[in-house]
Design a protein around this motif. Structure first.
Motif, PDB file in Angstrom:
ATOM      1  N   HIS A   1      -4.091   2.756 -18.551  1.00  0.00           N
ATOM      2  CA  HIS A   1      -4.589   2.536 -17.191  1.00  0.00           C
ATOM      3  C   HIS A   1      -3.516   1.965 -16.267  1.00  0.00           C
ATOM      4  O   HIS A   1      -3.819   1.592 -15.125  1.00  0.00           O
ATOM      5  CB  HIS A   1      -5.806   1.609 -17.236  1.00  0.00           C
ATOM      6  CG  HIS A   1      -6.980   2.246 -17.909  1.00  0.00           C
ATOM      7  ND1 HIS A   1      -7.777   3.176 -17.303  1.00  0.00           N
ATOM      8  CD2 HIS A   1      -7.466   2.109 -19.168  1.00  0.00           C
ATOM      9  CE1 HIS A   1      -8.708   3.576 -18.146  1.00  0.00           C
ATOM     10  NE2 HIS A   1      -8.537   2.945 -19.286  1.00  0.00           N
TER      11      HIS A   1
ATOM     12  N   GLY B   1       1.685   1.987  -3.635  1.00  0.00           N
ATOM     13  CA  GLY B   1       0.522   2.274  -4.467  1.00  0.00           C
ATOM     14  C   GLY B   1       0.383   1.352  -5.659  1.00  0.00           C
ATOM     15  O   GLY B   1      -0.375   1.624  -6.579  1.00  0.00           O
ATOM     16  N   ARG B   2       1.103   0.261  -5.706  1.00  0.00           N
ATOM     17  CA  ARG B   2       1.058  -0.634  -6.856  1.00  0.00           C
ATOM     18  C   ARG B   2      -0.151  -1.553  -6.822  1.00  0.00           C
ATOM     19  O   ARG B   2      -0.613  -1.987  -7.850  1.00  0.00           O
ATOM     20  CB  ARG B   2       2.334  -1.466  -6.945  1.00  0.00           C
ATOM     21  CG  ARG B   2       3.552  -0.665  -7.235  1.00  0.00           C
ATOM     22  CD  ARG B   2       3.529  -0.069  -8.621  1.00  0.00           C
ATOM     23  NE  ARG B   2       3.438  -1.110  -9.616  1.00  0.00           N
ATOM     24  CZ  ARG B   2       2.977  -0.931 -10.826  1.00  0.00           C
ATOM     25  NH1 ARG B   2       2.554   0.241 -11.206  1.00  0.00           N
ATOM     26  NH2 ARG B   2       2.920  -1.920 -11.670  1.00  0.00           N
ATOM     27  N   ARG B   3      -0.626  -1.905  -5.677  1.00  0.00           N
ATOM     28  CA  ARG B   3      -1.761  -2.821  -5.612  1.00  0.00           C
ATOM     29  C   ARG B   3      -3.036  -2.008  -5.551  1.00  0.00           C
ATOM     30  O   ARG B   3      -3.254  -1.219  -4.639  1.00  0.00           O
ATOM     31  CB  ARG B   3      -1.655  -3.707  -4.390  1.00  0.00           C
ATOM     32  CG  ARG B   3      -2.723  -4.740  -4.313  1.00  0.00           C
ATOM     33  CD  ARG B   3      -2.108  -6.024  -3.820  1.00  0.00           C
ATOM     34  NE  ARG B   3      -3.063  -7.098  -3.756  1.00  0.00           N
ATOM     35  CZ  ARG B   3      -3.013  -8.123  -4.566  1.00  0.00           C
ATOM     36  NH1 ARG B   3      -2.084  -8.191  -5.472  1.00  0.00           N
ATOM     37  NH2 ARG B   3      -3.884  -9.098  -4.460  1.00  0.00           N
ATOM     38  N   ARG B   4      -3.860  -2.205  -6.552  1.00  0.00           N
ATOM     39  CA  ARG B   4      -5.110  -1.461  -6.609  1.00  0.00           C
ATOM     40  C   ARG B   4      -6.279  -2.422  -6.616  1.00  0.00           C
ATOM     41  O   ARG B   4      -6.150  -3.567  -7.030  1.00  0.00           O
ATOM     42  CB  ARG B   4      -5.148  -0.596  -7.866  1.00  0.00           C
ATOM     43  CG  ARG B   4      -4.113   0.508  -7.813  1.00  0.00           C
ATOM     44  CD  ARG B   4      -4.000   1.189  -9.122  1.00  0.00           C
ATOM     45  NE  ARG B   4      -3.317   0.272 -10.038  1.00  0.00           N
ATOM     46  CZ  ARG B   4      -3.036   0.555 -11.287  1.00  0.00           C
ATOM     47  NH1 ARG B   4      -3.393   1.702 -11.788  1.00  0.00           N
ATOM     48  NH2 ARG B   4      -2.408  -0.294 -12.054  1.00  0.00           N
ATOM     49  N   ARG B   5      -7.387  -1.942  -6.205  1.00  0.00           N
ATOM     50  CA  ARG B   5      -8.613  -2.733  -6.213  1.00  0.00           C
ATOM     51  C   ARG B   5      -9.517  -2.160  -7.294  1.00  0.00           C
ATOM     52  O   ARG B   5      -9.805  -0.963  -7.305  1.00  0.00           O
ATOM     53  CB  ARG B   5      -9.329  -2.667  -4.863  1.00  0.00           C
ATOM     54  CG  ARG B   5      -8.492  -3.124  -3.707  1.00  0.00           C
ATOM     55  CD  ARG B   5      -8.455  -4.634  -3.653  1.00  0.00           C
ATOM     56  NE  ARG B   5      -7.742  -5.063  -2.460  1.00  0.00           N
ATOM     57  CZ  ARG B   5      -6.798  -5.979  -2.460  1.00  0.00           C
ATOM     58  NH1 ARG B   5      -6.444  -6.555  -3.574  1.00  0.00           N
ATOM     59  NH2 ARG B   5      -6.208  -6.324  -1.360  1.00  0.00           N
ATOM     60  N   TRP B   6      -9.948  -3.004  -8.191  1.00  0.00           N
ATOM     61  CA  TRP B   6     -10.818  -2.572  -9.286  1.00  0.00           C
ATOM     62  C   TRP B   6     -12.199  -3.182  -9.071  1.00  0.00           C
ATOM     63  O   TRP B   6     -12.328  -4.372  -8.813  1.00  0.00           O
ATOM     64  CB  TRP B   6     -10.264  -3.065 -10.623  1.00  0.00           C
ATOM     65  CG  TRP B   6      -8.908  -2.558 -10.949  1.00  0.00           C
ATOM     66  CD1 TRP B   6      -7.714  -3.139 -10.653  1.00  0.00           C
ATOM     67  CD2 TRP B   6      -8.592  -1.353 -11.643  1.00  0.00           C
ATOM     68  NE1 TRP B   6      -6.680  -2.377 -11.120  1.00  0.00           N
ATOM     69  CE2 TRP B   6      -7.191  -1.276 -11.741  1.00  0.00           C
ATOM     70  CE3 TRP B   6      -9.353  -0.331 -12.201  1.00  0.00           C
ATOM     71  CZ2 TRP B   6      -6.542  -0.219 -12.362  1.00  0.00           C
ATOM     72  CZ3 TRP B   6      -8.703   0.714 -12.825  1.00  0.00           C
ATOM     73  CH2 TRP B   6      -7.316   0.770 -12.898  1.00  0.00           C
ATOM     74  N   THR B   7     -13.226  -2.373  -9.190  1.00  0.00           N
ATOM     75  CA  THR B   7     -14.577  -2.902  -9.121  1.00  0.00           C
ATOM     76  C   THR B   7     -14.897  -3.565 -10.457  1.00  0.00           C
ATOM     77  O   THR B   7     -14.238  -3.316 -11.477  1.00  0.00           O
ATOM     78  CB  THR B   7     -15.602  -1.786  -8.849  1.00  0.00           C
ATOM     79  OG1 THR B   7     -15.612  -0.886  -9.965  1.00  0.00           O
ATOM     80  CG2 THR B   7     -15.274  -1.031  -7.565  1.00  0.00           C
TER      81      THR B   7
ATOM     82  N   GLU C   1     -15.564  -0.982 -13.118  1.00  0.00           N
ATOM     83  CA  GLU C   1     -14.351  -0.380 -13.678  1.00  0.00           C
ATOM     84  C   GLU C   1     -13.664  -1.343 -14.649  1.00  0.00           C
ATOM     85  O   GLU C   1     -13.210  -0.945 -15.727  1.00  0.00           O
ATOM     86  CB  GLU C   1     -13.372  -0.002 -12.559  1.00  0.00           C
ATOM     87  CG  GLU C   1     -13.848   1.146 -11.700  1.00  0.00           C
ATOM     88  CD  GLU C   1     -12.969   1.344 -10.472  1.00  0.00           C
ATOM     89  OE1 GLU C   1     -12.823   2.510 -10.060  1.00  0.00           O
ATOM     90  OE2 GLU C   1     -12.433   0.351  -9.930  1.00  0.00           O
ATOM     91  N   LYS C   2     -13.607  -2.609 -14.278  1.00  0.00           N
ATOM     92  CA  LYS C   2     -12.999  -3.604 -15.154  1.00  0.00           C
ATOM     93  C   LYS C   2     -13.749  -3.678 -16.484  1.00  0.00           C
ATOM     94  O   LYS C   2     -13.135  -3.710 -17.557  1.00  0.00           O
ATOM     95  CB  LYS C   2     -12.993  -4.977 -14.488  1.00  0.00           C
ATOM     96  CG  LYS C   2     -12.064  -5.092 -13.309  1.00  0.00           C
ATOM     97  CD  LYS C   2     -12.195  -6.474 -12.685  1.00  0.00           C
ATOM     98  CE  LYS C   2     -11.414  -6.601 -11.407  1.00  0.00           C
ATOM     99  NZ  LYS C   2     -11.577  -7.924 -10.787  1.00  0.00           N
TER     100      LYS C   2
ATOM    101  N   ILE D   1      -1.873  -0.894 -16.269  1.00  0.00           N
ATOM    102  CA  ILE D   1      -2.045  -2.301 -15.904  1.00  0.00           C
ATOM    103  C   ILE D   1      -1.290  -3.140 -16.924  1.00  0.00           C
ATOM    104  O   ILE D   1      -0.977  -2.665 -18.017  1.00  0.00           O
ATOM    105  CB  ILE D   1      -3.530  -2.726 -15.842  1.00  0.00           C
ATOM    106  CG1 ILE D   1      -4.211  -2.532 -17.198  1.00  0.00           C
ATOM    107  CG2 ILE D   1      -4.265  -1.977 -14.745  1.00  0.00           C
ATOM    108  CD1 ILE D   1      -5.632  -3.055 -17.245  1.00  0.00           C
TER     109      ILE D   1
ATOM    110  N   THR E   1       0.812  -1.210   0.000  1.00  0.00           N
ATOM    111  CA  THR E   1       0.000   0.000   0.000  1.00  0.00           C
ATOM    112  C   THR E   1       0.846   1.261   0.000  1.00  0.00           C
ATOM    113  O   THR E   1       0.410   2.301  -0.463  1.00  0.00           O
ATOM    114  CB  THR E   1      -0.955   0.024   1.207  1.00  0.00           C
ATOM    115  OG1 THR E   1      -0.184  -0.126   2.394  1.00  0.00           O
ATOM    116  CG2 THR E   1      -1.979  -1.072   1.100  1.00  0.00           C
TER     117      THR E   1
END
Length: 134
Positions: free
Chosen positions: A50, A19-25, A28-29, A52, A16
């Motif tokens: 994006h 900031g590399r690990r993100r959560r995508w809903t 959003e995906k 990714i 965290t």
């Protein structure tokens, strides 16, 4: 003599912090996947935009095709429609049976849905969603 320490100083960075690990809903995906299909050869450019990896986008595209990514139920989607008259429909028209008020929907996965015209739109939308995922 200077005081030397044999214990190296270690700085621990959690995921965290960087900031590399993100959560995508799922929404959003799906938006990113739809953007990647907007033109030919857009997957790599969309992934870069994006921030990714292409492999992650490829996985999301596969999940979307398999119906594992789902938009919220409240969202409505439009699908392209083509009205055609095949030989069976022409034969029914000639016999006069075409006034029955039924129609056929052919889904992208090849499934066919024959429905009555009096069917409510919300029920029809639920049926289409179920058949697309199956």
């Amino acid at each position: 003599m200077t005081d030397h320490s044999f214990m190296p100083q270690v700085e621990v960075l959690s995921v965290t912090d960087t900031g590399r690990r993100r959560r995508w809903t799922d929404a959003e995906k799906l938006r990113i996947v739809e953007e990647s299909y907007s033109a030919p050869r857009m997957a790599a450019a969309t992934a870069r935009r994006h921030a990714i990896s292409r492999s992650l986008l490829t996985r999301w595209r596969r999940e979307a095709r398999q119906g594992r990514l789902s938009a919220p139920e409240s969202e409505m989607h439009f699908a392209p429609v083509a009205i055609t008259a095949n030989a069976d429909q022409r034969a029914e028209t000639e016999r006069g049976d075409a006034c029955s008020g039924r129609f056929e929907i052919v889904l992208q996965n090849g499934r066919r849905l024959l429905a009555d015209a009096s069917l409510e739109a919300s029920a029809l939308a639920r049926l289409v969603q179920i058949l697309e995922r199956a």
